[in-house]
Design an enzyme around this catalytic site. Sequence first.
Site, PDB file in Angstrom:
ATOM      1  N   GLY A  10       0.814  -1.215   0.000  1.00 28.85           N
ATOM      2  CA  GLY A  10       0.000   0.000   0.000  1.00 28.85           C
ATOM      3  C   GLY A  10       0.847   1.264   0.000  1.00 28.85           C
ATOM      4  O   GLY A  10       0.530   2.234  -0.686  1.00 28.85           O
ATOM      5  N   THR A  11       1.948   1.268   0.748  1.00 26.77           N
ATOM      6  CA  THR A  11       2.808   2.452   0.846  1.00 26.77           C
ATOM      7  C   THR A  11       4.153   2.250   0.148  1.00 26.77           C
ATOM      8  O   THR A  11       4.640   3.121  -0.552  1.00 26.77           O
ATOM      9  CB  THR A  11       3.099   2.788   2.331  1.00 26.77           C
ATOM     10  OG1 THR A  11       1.865   2.916   3.021  1.00 26.77           O
ATOM     11  CG2 THR A  11       3.884   4.081   2.462  1.00 26.77           C
ATOM     12  N   THR A  32       7.048  -0.308  -1.990  1.00 29.26           N
ATOM     13  CA  THR A  32       7.311  -1.467  -2.831  1.00 29.26           C
ATOM     14  C   THR A  32       8.704  -1.978  -2.480  1.00 29.26           C
ATOM     15  O   THR A  32       9.680  -1.241  -2.535  1.00 29.26           O
ATOM     16  CB  THR A  32       7.189  -1.089  -4.320  1.00 29.26           C
ATOM     17  OG1 THR A  32       5.812  -0.784  -4.559  1.00 29.26           O
ATOM     18  CG2 THR A  32       7.617  -2.232  -5.225  1.00 29.26           C
ATOM     19  N   LYS A  33       8.730  -3.223  -2.041  1.00 33.15           N
ATOM     20  CA  LYS A  33       9.981  -3.832  -1.599  1.00 33.15           C
ATOM     21  C   LYS A  33      10.485  -4.773  -2.686  1.00 33.15           C
ATOM     22  O   LYS A  33       9.697  -5.530  -3.262  1.00 33.15           O
ATOM     23  CB  LYS A  33       9.765  -4.615  -0.296  1.00 33.15           C
ATOM     24  CG  LYS A  33       9.667  -3.760   0.962  1.00 33.15           C
ATOM     25  CD  LYS A  33       8.364  -3.031   1.153  1.00 33.15           C
ATOM     26  CE  LYS A  33       7.191  -3.952   1.343  1.00 33.15           C
ATOM     27  NZ  LYS A  33       5.905  -3.187   1.510  1.00 33.15           N
ATOM     28  N   GLU A  77      -0.589 -12.338  -1.187  1.00 32.03           N
ATOM     29  CA  GLU A  77       0.231 -11.684  -0.168  1.00 32.03           C
ATOM     30  C   GLU A  77       0.442 -12.533   1.099  1.00 32.03           C
ATOM     31  O   GLU A  77       1.551 -12.645   1.609  1.00 32.03           O
ATOM     32  CB  GLU A  77      -0.438 -10.358   0.195  1.00 32.03           C
ATOM     33  CG  GLU A  77       0.390  -9.504   1.100  1.00 32.03           C
ATOM     34  CD  GLU A  77      -0.239  -8.129   1.315  1.00 32.03           C
ATOM     35  OE1 GLU A  77      -1.149  -7.743   0.567  1.00 32.03           O
ATOM     36  OE2 GLU A  77       0.193  -7.456   2.255  1.00 32.03           O
ATOM     37  N   GLY A  82       0.612   3.443   8.414  1.00 30.03           N
ATOM     38  CA  GLY A  82      -0.033   4.601   7.787  1.00 30.03           C
ATOM     39  C   GLY A  82      -0.628   5.533   8.832  1.00 30.03           C
ATOM     40  O   GLY A  82      -0.637   6.762   8.662  1.00 30.03           O
ATOM     41  N   THR A  83      -1.110   4.941   9.909  1.00 27.83           N
ATOM     42  CA  THR A  83      -1.657   5.731  11.021  1.00 27.83           C
ATOM     43  C   THR A  83      -0.526   6.491  11.708  1.00 27.83           C
ATOM     44  O   THR A  83      -0.666   7.664  12.065  1.00 27.83           O
ATOM     45  CB  THR A  83      -2.329   4.790  12.050  1.00 27.83           C
ATOM     46  OG1 THR A  83      -3.081   3.811  11.351  1.00 27.83           O
ATOM     47  CG2 THR A  83      -3.202   5.559  13.024  1.00 27.83           C
ATOM     48  N   PHE A 129       9.379   9.464   7.506  1.00 23.78           N
ATOM     49  CA  PHE A 129       9.367   8.348   8.446  1.00 23.78           C
ATOM     50  C   PHE A 129      10.592   8.345   9.367  1.00 23.78           C
ATOM     51  O   PHE A 129      10.465   8.147  10.575  1.00 23.78           O
ATOM     52  CB  PHE A 129       9.276   7.019   7.677  1.00 23.78           C
ATOM     53  CG  PHE A 129       9.256   5.811   8.572  1.00 23.78           C
ATOM     54  CD1 PHE A 129       8.115   5.484   9.293  1.00 23.78           C
ATOM     55  CD2 PHE A 129      10.382   5.004   8.706  1.00 23.78           C
ATOM     56  CE1 PHE A 129       8.087   4.380  10.142  1.00 23.78           C
ATOM     57  CE2 PHE A 129      10.359   3.895   9.541  1.00 23.78           C
ATOM     58  CZ  PHE A 129       9.214   3.577  10.254  1.00 23.78           C
TER      59      PHE A 129
HETATM   60  N1  LIG Z   1      11.134   4.978   3.725  1.00 28.27           N
HETATM   61  C1  LIG Z   1       9.878   4.944   4.189  1.00 28.27           C
HETATM   62  N2  LIG Z   1       8.942   5.751   3.643  1.00 28.27           N
HETATM   63  C2  LIG Z   1       7.666   5.729   4.084  1.00 28.27           C
HETATM   64  N3  LIG Z   1       7.236   4.924   5.081  1.00 28.27           N
HETATM   65  C3  LIG Z   1       8.109   4.092   5.666  1.00 28.27           C
HETATM   66  C4  LIG Z   1       9.481   4.059   5.236  1.00 28.27           C
HETATM   67  N4  LIG Z   1      10.123   3.124   5.965  1.00 28.27           N
HETATM   68  C5  LIG Z   1       9.230   2.604   6.798  1.00 28.27           C
HETATM   69  N5  LIG Z   1       8.001   3.175   6.644  1.00 28.27           N
HETATM   70  C6  LIG Z   1       6.808   2.786   7.431  1.00 28.27           C
HETATM   71  O1  LIG Z   1       6.381   1.543   6.912  1.00 28.27           O
HETATM   72  C7  LIG Z   1       4.980   1.586   6.655  1.00 28.27           C
HETATM   73  C8  LIG Z   1       4.645   0.660   5.497  1.00 28.27           C
HETATM   74  O2  LIG Z   1       4.991  -0.658   5.880  1.00 28.27           O
HETATM   75  P1  LIG Z   1       4.982  -1.855   4.815  1.00 28.27           P
HETATM   76  O3  LIG Z   1       5.927  -1.547   3.721  1.00 28.27           O
HETATM   77  O4  LIG Z   1       5.180  -3.108   5.583  1.00 28.27           O
HETATM   78  O5  LIG Z   1       3.487  -1.742   4.290  1.00 28.27           O
HETATM   79  P2  LIG Z   1       2.900  -1.938   2.834  1.00 28.27           P
HETATM   80  O6  LIG Z   1       3.292  -3.294   2.355  1.00 28.27           O
HETATM   81  O7  LIG Z   1       3.269  -0.787   1.969  1.00 28.27           O
HETATM   82  O8  LIG Z   1       1.345  -1.860   3.135  1.00 28.27           O
HETATM   83  P3  LIG Z   1       0.240  -3.021   3.186  1.00 28.27           P
HETATM   84  O9  LIG Z   1       0.950  -4.313   3.485  1.00 28.27           O
HETATM   85  O10 LIG Z   1      -0.667  -2.606   4.299  1.00 28.27           O
HETATM   86  O11 LIG Z   1      -0.367  -2.992   1.823  1.00 28.27           O
HETATM   87  C9  LIG Z   1       4.664   3.032   6.414  1.00 28.27           C
HETATM   88  O12 LIG Z   1       3.314   3.315   6.693  1.00 28.27           O
HETATM   89  C10 LIG Z   1       5.622   3.742   7.372  1.00 28.27           C
HETATM   90  O13 LIG Z   1       5.076   3.804   8.670  1.00 28.27           O
HETATM   91 MG   LIG Z   2       2.674  -5.240   2.964  1.00 28.75          MG
END
Ligand SMILES: Nc1ncnc2c1ncn2[C@@H]1O[C@H](COP(=O)(O)OP(=O)(O)OP(=O)(O)O)[C@@H](O)[C@H]1O
Ligand SMILES: [Mg+2]
Length: 280
Positions: free
Chosen positions: A11-12, A14-15, A76, A128-129, A143
């Site tokens: 959601g936030t 991309t790894k 997922e 996100g919160t 962050f």
């Molecule tokens: N470089 C960064 N930029 C923005 N947020 C970050 C960063 N590093 C860590 N975070 C934190 O990590 C969170 C996102 O975590 P993660 O990547 O596990 O979720 P996601 O896979 O994107 O979302 P979901 O699994 O809910 O779809 C962000 O909301 C923020 O709190």
């Molecule tokens: Mg995720």
Amino acid sequence: MQKVIGIDAGGTLTKLVFVNEQNELEFKIFPSNDFSQVRNWLENHPHIEEIGLTGGRTQQLLEVLNTMKSIQYLVEFEATFKGVKYLLKKDGYDIENSIITNIGTGTSIHYMEGQSHTRVGGTGIGGGTLTGLSTIITGISDFEDITSKAALGSRELIDLFVKDIFQGMEPPIEGHLTASNFGKVSILKDAKHEVNDLLATVQALVGEVITTLSIQFAEEKKAEHIIYIGSTLINNEHLKKVIANYTILKKHKPIFLKNCGFTGAIGALLNKLEQSKITY
Ligand SMILES: Nc1ncnc2c1ncn2[C@@H]1O[C@H](COP(=O)(O)OP(=O)(O)OP(=O)(O)O)[C@@H](O)[C@H]1O
Ligand SMILES: [Mg+2]
């Protein structure tokens, strides 16, 4: 570097993960609101032929990539579970059953037993919160800024603790527990709140809600361990401390995996490697 990579389009964030020349996993993070950065990375690594893919934004990413490479999608939860199993082994854990709490943008909670896993619940309170509330309350949205400042803050003037209510009496539960997150603000009306303190309090709110819920599931499932993952924990010792302290107080064992943000991407990579019969 291998010709296969794993991507978790969350959601936030991309790894992305791949096996490098030293035969070790290497990680990259891109913002999910700009997939052209992932496309550029792939264009700069033309030898990549195969992609294991997972995450809620998979379809949106595929539309931007518009690629002819061999893609293998994995849901997922399956990818996360595969990645968690892999990292548990890598970090030297031997755990049969556990709650897995994935603190992503939101939080998803799972129960694993042997080779099986089920989603038991979740909450919209997540990373996100943390960033959203922090931005609205303090104006700080980065962050790393949020987490490093939070680590220097104190919750004493903002959170209402059990001991604050039961003054001069023996409280029925531990006095240092939070009675009301942000509950002191409307009681100490004239107090001025420092940015670091506000951020520490937001982190505690997020951490305590997630831990409370995780503990309830751990008790229901009779699981001793709770594995906390998700990028919200990356370099976030303060949040880990909130979560660990509360989990331990409630007689459960918290586990934080080293590459906690990359379980989904690792699972997607391993799945693609298996499909292509490539060993790693
Ligand atoms: N470089 C960064 N930029 C923005 N947020 C970050 C960063 N590093 C860590 N975070 C934190 O990590 C969170 C996102 O975590 P993660 O990547 O596990 O979720 P996601 O896979 O994107 O979302 P979901 O699994 O809910 O779809 C962000 O909301 C923020 O709190
Ligand atoms: Mg995720």
